[in-house]
Design an enzyme around this catalytic site. Structure first.
Site, PDB file in Angstrom:
ATOM      1  N   GLY A  12     -55.778 -31.467  29.107  1.00 23.91           N
ATOM      2  CA  GLY A  12     -55.518 -30.503  28.031  1.00 23.91           C
ATOM      3  C   GLY A  12     -55.815 -29.111  28.555  1.00 23.91           C
ATOM      4  N   SER A 131     -69.627 -25.267  22.271  1.00 23.37           N
ATOM      5  CA  SER A 131     -69.549 -24.052  21.452  1.00 23.37           C
ATOM      6  C   SER A 131     -69.500 -22.815  22.321  1.00 23.37           C
ATOM      7  CB  SER A 131     -70.747 -23.944  20.525  1.00 23.37           C
ATOM      8  OG  SER A 131     -70.678 -22.704  19.832  1.00 23.37           O
ATOM      9  N   GLY A 133     -66.426 -20.715  22.059  1.00 25.51           N
ATOM     10  CA  GLY A 133     -65.044 -20.248  22.083  1.00 25.51           C
ATOM     11  C   GLY A 133     -64.529 -20.133  23.504  1.00 25.51           C
ATOM     12  N   LYS A 185     -73.041 -30.432  16.752  1.00 27.76           N
ATOM     13  CA  LYS A 185     -72.080 -29.322  16.853  1.00 27.76           C
ATOM     14  C   LYS A 185     -71.543 -28.962  15.461  1.00 27.76           C
ATOM     15  CE  LYS A 185     -68.993 -26.445  18.656  1.00 27.76           C
ATOM     16  NZ  LYS A 185     -67.841 -26.327  17.840  1.00 27.76           N
ATOM     17  N   HIS A 188     -74.162 -27.000  13.753  1.00 23.53           N
ATOM     18  CA  HIS A 188     -74.129 -25.661  14.375  1.00 23.53           C
ATOM     19  C   HIS A 188     -73.067 -24.800  13.683  1.00 23.53           C
ATOM     20  CE1 HIS A 188     -71.972 -22.888  17.014  1.00 23.53           C
ATOM     21  NE2 HIS A 188     -73.122 -22.632  17.623  1.00 23.53           N
ATOM     22  N   ASN A 189     -71.871 -25.364  13.530  1.00 27.38           N
ATOM     23  CA  ASN A 189     -70.796 -24.592  12.905  1.00 27.38           C
ATOM     24  C   ASN A 189     -71.111 -24.269  11.447  1.00 27.38           C
ATOM     25  OD1 ASN A 189     -69.620 -25.146  15.368  1.00 27.38           O
ATOM     26  ND2 ASN A 189     -67.587 -25.390  14.510  1.00 27.38           N
ATOM     27  N   GLU A 192     -73.351 -21.462  11.428  1.00 29.61           N
ATOM     28  CA  GLU A 192     -72.538 -20.277  11.795  1.00 29.61           C
ATOM     29  C   GLU A 192     -71.826 -19.718  10.548  1.00 29.61           C
ATOM     30  OE1 GLU A 192     -69.884 -21.135  15.163  1.00 29.61           O
ATOM     31  OE2 GLU A 192     -68.270 -20.168  14.066  1.00 29.61           O
TER      32      GLU A 192
HETATM   33  N1  LIG Z   1     -60.331 -22.442  20.502  1.00 26.79           N
HETATM   34  C1  LIG Z   1     -61.657 -22.429  20.406  1.00 26.79           C
HETATM   35  O1  LIG Z   1     -62.307 -21.371  20.352  1.00 26.79           O
HETATM   36  C2  LIG Z   1     -62.417 -23.725  20.383  1.00 26.79           C
HETATM   37  C3  LIG Z   1     -63.793 -23.709  20.419  1.00 26.79           C
HETATM   38  C4  LIG Z   1     -64.480 -24.892  20.467  1.00 26.79           C
HETATM   39  C5  LIG Z   1     -63.780 -26.081  20.478  1.00 26.79           C
HETATM   40  N2  LIG Z   1     -62.415 -26.085  20.438  1.00 26.79           N
HETATM   41  C6  LIG Z   1     -61.734 -27.366  20.461  1.00 26.79           C
HETATM   42  O2  LIG Z   1     -61.228 -27.581  21.778  1.00 26.79           O
HETATM   43  C7  LIG Z   1     -60.032 -28.364  21.709  1.00 26.79           C
HETATM   44  C8  LIG Z   1     -58.925 -27.638  22.449  1.00 26.79           C
HETATM   45  O3  LIG Z   1     -58.672 -26.406  21.803  1.00 26.79           O
HETATM   46  P1  LIG Z   1     -57.531 -25.399  22.290  1.00 26.79           P
HETATM   47  O4  LIG Z   1     -57.529 -24.263  21.317  1.00 26.79           O
HETATM   48  O5  LIG Z   1     -57.686 -25.107  23.724  1.00 26.79           O
HETATM   49  O6  LIG Z   1     -56.181 -26.270  22.222  1.00 26.79           O
HETATM   50  P2  LIG Z   1     -55.373 -26.860  20.944  1.00 26.79           P
HETATM   51  O7  LIG Z   1     -54.375 -25.826  20.525  1.00 26.79           O
HETATM   52  O8  LIG Z   1     -56.309 -27.383  19.931  1.00 26.79           O
HETATM   53  O9  LIG Z   1     -54.598 -28.089  21.610  1.00 26.79           O
HETATM   54  C9  LIG Z   1     -53.521 -27.893  22.519  1.00 26.79           C
HETATM   55  C10 LIG Z   1     -53.635 -28.866  23.663  1.00 26.79           C
HETATM   56  O10 LIG Z   1     -53.615 -30.212  23.174  1.00 26.79           O
HETATM   57  C11 LIG Z   1     -52.615 -30.933  23.915  1.00 26.79           C
HETATM   58  N3  LIG Z   1     -52.118 -32.043  23.091  1.00 26.79           N
HETATM   59  C12 LIG Z   1     -51.813 -32.036  21.776  1.00 26.79           C
HETATM   60  N4  LIG Z   1     -51.385 -33.252  21.392  1.00 26.79           N
HETATM   61  C13 LIG Z   1     -51.418 -34.051  22.497  1.00 26.79           C
HETATM   62  C14 LIG Z   1     -51.082 -35.403  22.745  1.00 26.79           C
HETATM   63  N5  LIG Z   1     -50.637 -36.199  21.761  1.00 26.79           N
HETATM   64  N6  LIG Z   1     -51.244 -35.877  24.000  1.00 26.79           N
HETATM   65  C15 LIG Z   1     -51.691 -35.087  24.999  1.00 26.79           C
HETATM   66  N7  LIG Z   1     -52.022 -33.795  24.818  1.00 26.79           N
HETATM   67  C16 LIG Z   1     -51.879 -33.285  23.588  1.00 26.79           C
HETATM   68  C17 LIG Z   1     -51.576 -29.895  24.218  1.00 26.79           C
HETATM   69  O11 LIG Z   1     -50.697 -30.324  25.216  1.00 26.79           O
HETATM   70  P3  LIG Z   1     -49.223 -29.675  25.356  1.00 26.79           P
HETATM   71  O12 LIG Z   1     -49.407 -28.404  26.142  1.00 26.79           O
HETATM   72  O13 LIG Z   1     -48.440 -30.679  26.095  1.00 26.79           O
HETATM   73  O14 LIG Z   1     -48.720 -29.423  23.977  1.00 26.79           O
HETATM   74  C18 LIG Z   1     -52.463 -28.735  24.636  1.00 26.79           C
HETATM   75  O15 LIG Z   1     -52.946 -28.892  25.931  1.00 26.79           O
HETATM   76  C19 LIG Z   1     -59.767 -28.592  20.220  1.00 26.79           C
HETATM   77  O16 LIG Z   1     -60.298 -29.827  19.828  1.00 26.79           O
HETATM   78  C20 LIG Z   1     -60.533 -27.479  19.557  1.00 26.79           C
HETATM   79  O17 LIG Z   1     -60.917 -27.815  18.237  1.00 26.79           O
HETATM   80  C21 LIG Z   1     -61.723 -24.937  20.399  1.00 26.79           C
END
Ligand SMILES: NC(=O)c1ccc[n+]([C@@H]2O[C@H](COP(=O)([O-])OP(=O)(O)OC[C@H]3O[C@@H](n4cnc5c(N)ncnc54)[C@H](OP(=O)(O)O)[C@@H]3O)[C@@H](O)[C@H]2O)c1
Length: 485
Positions: A12, A131, A133, A185, A188-189, A192
């Site tokens: 991912g 955590s 971001g 976690k 934590h949120n 927050e």
């Molecule tokens: N953004 C933040 O600040 C933050 C902070 C803490 C935790 N998180 C968590 O971290 C995780 C990733 O977050 P993100 O914002 O980087 O990405 P995201 O937008 O939540 O997810 C996109 C990613 O998921 C992949 N994906 C979706 N469905 C899939 C499937 N069926 N099989 C394989 N891959 C799949 C996508 O692949 P494709 O490119 O092929 O579509 C892409 O790599 C999430 O769970 C999020 O809640 C995020």
């Protein structure tokens, strides 16, 4: 098939995954294999960061082949179905003893379910809350892993290498088994959410009470950030308030639509707390305040409802004292939010059989994560001094802080109510504080009402047993065999 050269893999490669992969690659001793469902993201990351020397994989089989054993992969994909799809695919190509880490924001009950299912294959599954971001993922997040002791042996050093460092210690600890990491976690949120709402209320009261501009209030927050409130959220609040909109020349905060979004982890914290019977009222009010803000039709319909008959402002001579009162109210309410959050962690640990060290949790929140704050050291100390502490806010340091703030807190809540300025988190936190410290609560009357309409029985203060009054008879009291609840 590629040679097995990587000690860690990331699946991912959206913003979180690619930053985490770069963080891993930047640490001595790590070789990082990368995989994304659609190959473009893998190629982009390879092109943009040749220095990371990533090992790319275009299929799950290639990804597995590129990893040394025990294979260790961190999944950073869309929570929910995406996570399940990747777990299914990895369990096909991994072997017993390998480790799958879900670093996404999974609901802890999903993590418990997944851990159980994956364990049957002999593969270890670790739900890890991460955590901080995007920036945290790249430079050092706070990491809250659950999972088995066996997987921690391999995973611990890797996670320690990428975690934030606070006062020389990495912000990661093995929180507990199966869903413990994602549970912590989640809380934590929730904290927050409460912290952000409290800061919002403080800003609103100061602005409406003193007429100070956002830039002037930014200076106040910067000043607060040099004292006991020092924290990431106070620091960024000053930054946001100081920002001027390039298009209009107005403070940015005045051109941002006042409807707060949410991704659901605050609501999970409250839903879980309701199930556990833990009053996390500050967190709940913060979640509800976001919901209320995002109801434009109701807000428009209610905008003509009457408010206080007299306009409220703070006299010039009283402004500094008022700002100090608000600072104290914020500190007191923040202590309540953390105390409630830790109550939920204690209750979760009891319910799910996790051995969670509360002091260690406060310690790993000191760096990398959104709620990092100076006073977390005081929480660690409080639990070190008394591991069985029944309520954080009763620890000597916090009791003293509340002694020094509670009068100001009351004045702020009174003023807010009189001025018609919503301060749900300030006021509910104060009500919680007064509820906990009350000698007697009207719960006695509620027990009487429950016995009246439902024969639910009650207990007495002066003798053992369970009792019922014959309300529809001669109103004498009988001893009952019931449970009294
Ligand atoms: N953004 C933040 O600040 C933050 C902070 C803490 C935790 N998180 C968590 O971290 C995780 C990733 O977050 P993100 O914002 O980087 O990405 P995201 O937008 O939540 O997810 C996109 C990613 O998921 C992949 N994906 C979706 N469905 C899939 C499937 N069926 N099989 C394989 N891959 C799949 C996508 O692949 P494709 O490119 O092929 O579509 C892409 O790599 C999430 O769970 C999020 O809640 C995020």
């Amino acid at each position: 098939m590629p040679e097995a050269t990587a000690n860690i893999g990331v699946v991912g490669l959206a913003v979180m995954g690619s930053n985490l992969a770069r963080n891993l690659a930047s640490r001595e001793g790590n070789t990082v294999s990368i995989f994304n469902r659609s190959y473009e993201k893998t190629q982009t990351l390879l092109d943009e960061h040749p220095e990371a020397e990533f090992v790319p994989a275009s299929t799950y089989a290639e990804f597995a082949a590129s990893l040394t054993t025990p294979r260790t992969a961190i999944i950073m994909v869309q929570a929910g179905k995406g996570t399940d799809a990747v777990i299914d695919a990895l369990t096909e190509v991994f072997e017993p003893g390998d480790i799958i880490v879900d670093g996404g924001n999974a609901l802890f009950t999903d993590t418990i379910r997944r851990e159980k299912a994956v364990r049957e294959t002999g593969i270890n599954f670790v739900g890890a809350g991460i955590s901080g971001g995007e920036e945290g993922a790249l430079n050092g997040p706070s990491i809250m892993p659950g999972g088995s002791d066996e997987s921690w042996v391999t995973l611990g050093p890797i996670l320690k290498s990428i975690a934030a460092v606070a006062e020389g210690e990495p912000c990661v600890t093995h929180v507990g088994h199966d869903g413990a990491g994602h549970f912590v976690k989640m809380v934590h949120n929730g904290i927050e959410y409460a912290d952000m709402q409290l800061i919002g209320e403080a800003y609103d009261l100061i602005r409406r009470g003193t007429g100070k501009s956002p830039a002037e209030i930014a200076d106040i927050f910067s000043e607060w950030n040099r004292g006991e409130l020092e924290s990431y959220l106070i620091e960024i609040t000053a930054e946001v308030l100081r920002q001027v909109d390039a298009e209009t020349g107005e403070p940015l905060v005045d051109v941002i639509l006042d409807q707060a979004g949410a991704k659901g982890t605050g609501a999970w914290t409250v839903q879980t707390a309701l199930d556990l019977g833990i009053p996390v009222s500050g967190i709940a009010e913060a979640v509800f305040a976001r919901s209320l803000s995002s109801k434009p039709a109701q807000r428009a319909a209610a905008s003509d409802l009457p408010g206080p008959s007299e306009a409220w402002t703070v006299a010039d001579a009283d402004k500094d004292a008022f700002v100090e009162d608000v600072r104290r109210a914020l500190y007191a309410s923040k202590i309540v939010a953390y105390s409630q959050g830790f109550d939920e962690i204690v209750a979760g640990a009891e319910q799910y059989g996790w051995d969670i060290k509360k002091g260690d949790i406060a310690a790993i929140w000191r760096g990398g994560c959104i709620i990092r704050a100076r006073f977390l050291n005081r929480i660690t100390e409080a639990y070190a001094a008394d591991p069985g502490l029944v309520a954080l806010l009763t620890a000597p340091y916090f009791a003293e802080a509340l002694t020094g703030t509670q009068e100001a807190w009351r004045r702020v809540v009174v003023v807010a109510a009189q001025a018609g300025i919503p301060s749900p988190a300030f006021s509910s936190s104060l009500a919680y504080y007064d509820g906990l410290r009350a000698d007697r609560l009207p719960a006695a009357l509620i027990q009487g009402q429950r016995d009246f309409f439902g024969a639910h029985t009650y207990k007495r203060v002066d003798k053992d047993g369970t009792f019922h009054t014959l309300w529809s008879g001669d109103r004498t009291e009988i001893e009952s065999a019931g449970s009294g609840h």
